[in-house]
Design an enzyme around this catalytic site. Structure first.
Site, PDB file in Angstrom:
ATOM      1  N   ASN A  49       3.413  11.236 -33.590  1.00 17.62           N
ATOM      2  CA  ASN A  49       3.330  10.615 -34.913  1.00 17.62           C
ATOM      3  C   ASN A  49       3.674  11.637 -35.969  1.00 17.62           C
ATOM      4  O   ASN A  49       2.901  12.570 -36.187  1.00 17.62           O
ATOM      5  CB  ASN A  49       1.918  10.097 -35.185  1.00 17.62           C
ATOM      6  N   GLU A  50       4.804  11.476 -36.587  1.00 18.63           N
ATOM      7  CA  GLU A  50       5.265  12.354 -37.672  1.00 18.63           C
ATOM      8  C   GLU A  50       4.798  13.806 -37.489  1.00 18.63           C
ATOM      9  O   GLU A  50       4.307  14.449 -38.406  1.00 18.63           O
ATOM     10  CB  GLU A  50       4.897  11.797 -39.054  1.00 18.63           C
TER      11      GLU A  50
END
Ligand code: AHR
Length: 682
Positions: free
Chosen positions: A407-408
């Site tokens: 995630n990012e």
């Protein structure tokens, strides 16, 4: 004039404007040759003769993260807070395992409450409460006020359950032995703040080992601020754990289920997929805080609760099984996110320097954990992990198609090495799964570039882009995906929202998102999935604004942006029809798209007018056959600064009506509006 009355005036104006538009449109629809307005009509020509460009049938979905008390105290319908006595000072400085609990005594009762970890129910659930009853009186118990009070409704039933162990009878040291068959009882009672009873049941147990006791309480009246009391009339000591109270009336009546009203508002978005469980929650605050899916399945007392990186606690009562079940219940594809074996770069308040990777020696096990997820979701009921899904209640596979890894994350060598190992293992063992990579938290910059470099090198199917930007940014970047190379990875726009300076959910922000979404449809061949973020926020417990839906214990309030998402999702298509706007006043003010739903053959036109003036349009549907004369027409319009305040009496919502249409028809796009015209064919 207070804020509410200002809003009413704004809504009043919006309504007047809307009625005016309807009158004009009706006139135009009846007699298209009348030039009614000062502006000449702009012509929109849609080519409906051929099948359109295929666009992703999964395009619009939702992203659920346990942020803002979205899960515990929110969508997860558990009414008891800190039910397992696992709150810690590391989560909030004044928390401890007994937070939210207090001793209550009746008559001459005397008792005290303590916490112990000596003989727990399960190693994943180490703490439990010990209630010592020195003098019984009319009863001694423990009381919990839930998440800002427990809401109960007259005549409805509530399932109460707990684990209990009779530690000793009479006194702690030197009390008499407890027989295996010896019977005891507890009273589980709902009462109001003043201690007045609202309903109760008796829970029976025996012996001196941990046992689960359960019963049902019917509420004799409605109360928004009730408490649950667990009461004993036996002198001695008892251990209590996983003290739970659930409404019988959950979404789809599921046990260990979801809050019905909230789940229904989410379901009404008609999302094509659900991404879960985060967000930053997934990669976690430090390696030990990463979200590990195996800790979230199985009996609730065996799940490993942990700190929530957003500053509270996650019981994981809403765990992987419940997420997948929810997806199935609402007809959405599951898009789980697993950590890429690194923790959040902001772990330990290090402002971007806190990323760590699992040691290489732990990677084989970690990769197996990810592969096991696929087997758990899709394997047959006689496979090792499929059997656990079947045991939980789903013998049929869940049909997992997408799996997001990371995630990012900050794209570093530590990340890259681990991400590659996981992605390659998945590609080899499960080529049927579409792996979604990650390209950082911004629409550009080093993480974005490095993330894309990895995606290109690994020929990833999809990458997950995230960006939160002002409304104008969205309007200035409508053509972002026009330029994307179709030979490379597709895009999942996993998190986006137009952020006003004050982070309020204005109509202006919603329309900027709507305009952008018409262009996501235009690029629906490369943009495979898209989800607004975040989804839910509980009033008084919000760490992030804006969110799509606000709620408290009794009410659910969708924002204007919610209605934009709903209009797009409920009116999506799988063919994009080429359309052009000829020169005219509307050019630059109107963003539009035309899609066809190949199932129904409906042609759906979306028009977003971001300007302060209405715009007359002449719409031509070249080659469209057998158009029915009446289209379904929905309009969302009002003051650009309108906000659906939590207590607003008249929130801004789409208005639905009918519109006369044909191969050529006129339409007046109201100022500051999103119009959705669903044209039916025979
Ligand atoms: O959506 C809120 C947060 O924004 C997510 O957890 C994270 O991925 C992003 O930074």
């Amino acid at each position: 004039m207070n804020r509410n009355s200002t809003l009413c005036v704004n809504f009043g104006r919006a309504a007047t404007q809307f009625v005016f538009s309807i009158i004009i449109v009706a006139a135009i629809a009846a007699e298209p040759t009348i030039a009614w307005a000062a502006h000449p009509a702009s012509r929109i020509s849609i080519d409906a003769s051929e099948p359109g460009k295929p666009i992703s049938p999964d395009l619009f979905g939702i992203f659920f993260e346990d942020l803002n008390y979205a899960a515990d105290g929110g969508l997860f319908a558990e009414l008891v807070q800190n039910r397992s006595f696992e709150y810690q000072a590391t989560e909030q400085k004044d928390w401890n395992p007994l937070t939210c609990w207090e001793v209550v005594t009746y008559g001459k009762g005397r008792g005290s409450l303590d916490v112990d970890a000596g003989r727990p129910l399960h190693l994943n659930n180490p703490h439990y409460a010990v209630l010592d009853v020195a003098e019984v009186g009319d009863g001694v118990g423990i009381r919990n006020a839930g998440f800002d009070g427990i809401v109960v409704r007259e005549g409805e039933t509530y399932d109460v359950s707990l684990f209990v162990r009779q530690l000793y009878v009479d006194r702690r040291w030197g009390g008499r032995p407890i027989g295996d068959e010896e019977e005891f009882s507890l009273i589980a009672r709902l009462e109001d703040k003043q201690g007045e009873p609202i309903g109760e049941t008796t829970l029976r147990y025996s012996g001196s080992d941990w046992l689960r006791a359960a019963g049902e309480i019917t509420a004799s009246r409605s109360e928004n601020d009730a408490r649950l009391v667990i009461l004993t009339k036996t002198q001695g000591g008892i251990a209590l754990d996983v003290v739970s109270l659930f409404p019988g009336n959950t979404f789809r009546n599921r046990p260990n289920g979801l809050r019905r009203d909230l789940a229904e508002v989410i379901a009404a978005l008609k999302p094509h997929f659900v991404r879960f469980p985060g967000g930053c929650l997934v990669h976690g605050n430090g390696l030990s805080n990463m979200y590990r899916w195996k800790d979230t399945i199985g009996p609730i007392h065996e799940r490993r609760e942990q700190a929530n990186l957003w500053g509270y606690h996650q019981t994981v009562g809403l765990g992987y099984y419940e997420y997948f079940r929810f997806c199935e219940d609402i007809g959405a594809k599951p898009v789980p996110v697993v950590p890429a074996a690194v923790c959040c770069q902001n772990s330990g308040y290090t402002a971007g320097m806190g990323q760590e990777g699992l040691p290489m020696a732990a990677m084989a096990d970690y990769i197996q954990e990810v592969l096991d997820l696929v087997e758990w979701a899709n394997g047959t009921a006689d496979s090792e992990w499929g059997a656990k899904r079947a045991e939980a209640g789903n013998p049929e596979p869940f049909g997992l198609e997408y799996l997001a890894v990371g995630n990012e994350d900050h794209i570093t060598p530590v990340f890259e090495e681990r991400f590659r190992m996981i992605a390659e293992a998945l590609a080899e063992a499960h080529p049927e799964i579409t792996v979604i990579g990650t390209v950082g938290p911004f629409p550009d910059g080093p993480d974005y570039e490095q993330g894309w470099r990895i995606a290109n090198a690994l020929r990833l199917a999809i990458v997950d882009e995230h960006y939160y930007r002002p409304p104008d940014w969205f309007l200035e970047n409508l053509s972002r995906y026009d330029r994307y190379d179709r030979a490379k990875s597709q895009v999942y726009l996993g998190e986006y929202a137009a952020h006003e300076r004050d982070r309020r959910s204005t109509l202006r922000s919603a329309l900027a998102e709507a305009a952008y979404m018409t262009h996501l449809e235009r690029n629906g061949d490369i943009v495979r999935l898209a989800s607004y973020a975040p989804l839910l926020a509980k009033r008084g417990h919000t760490q992030w604004n804006p969110d799509l839906i606000y709620f408290n214990n009794t009410d659910v309030r969708p924002t204007i942006n919610y209605y934009v998402q709903q209009l797009f999702s409920a009116n999506s298509g799988d063919e994009y029809l080429t359309g052009e706007m000829a020169e005219g006043d509307a050019v630059g003010s109107i963003a539009f798209s035309a899609v066809r739903d190949s199932q129904t053959q409906d042609i759906i036109l979306k028009l977003v007018n971001n300007s302060g003036e209405s715009h007359p349009l002449q719409i031509e549907l070249a080659g469209a056959e057998q158009i029915l004369p009446t289209a379904t027409w929905q309009v969302l319009t009002g003051s650009p600064l309108a906000v659906n305040e939590f207590d607003a009496r008249e929130p801004l919502t789409p208005q639905e009506s009918q519109l006369a249409v044909g191969e050529s028809f006129s339409y007046e796009a109201p100022a500051h509006s999103l119009s959705v015209i669903r044209i039916h064919t025979q």
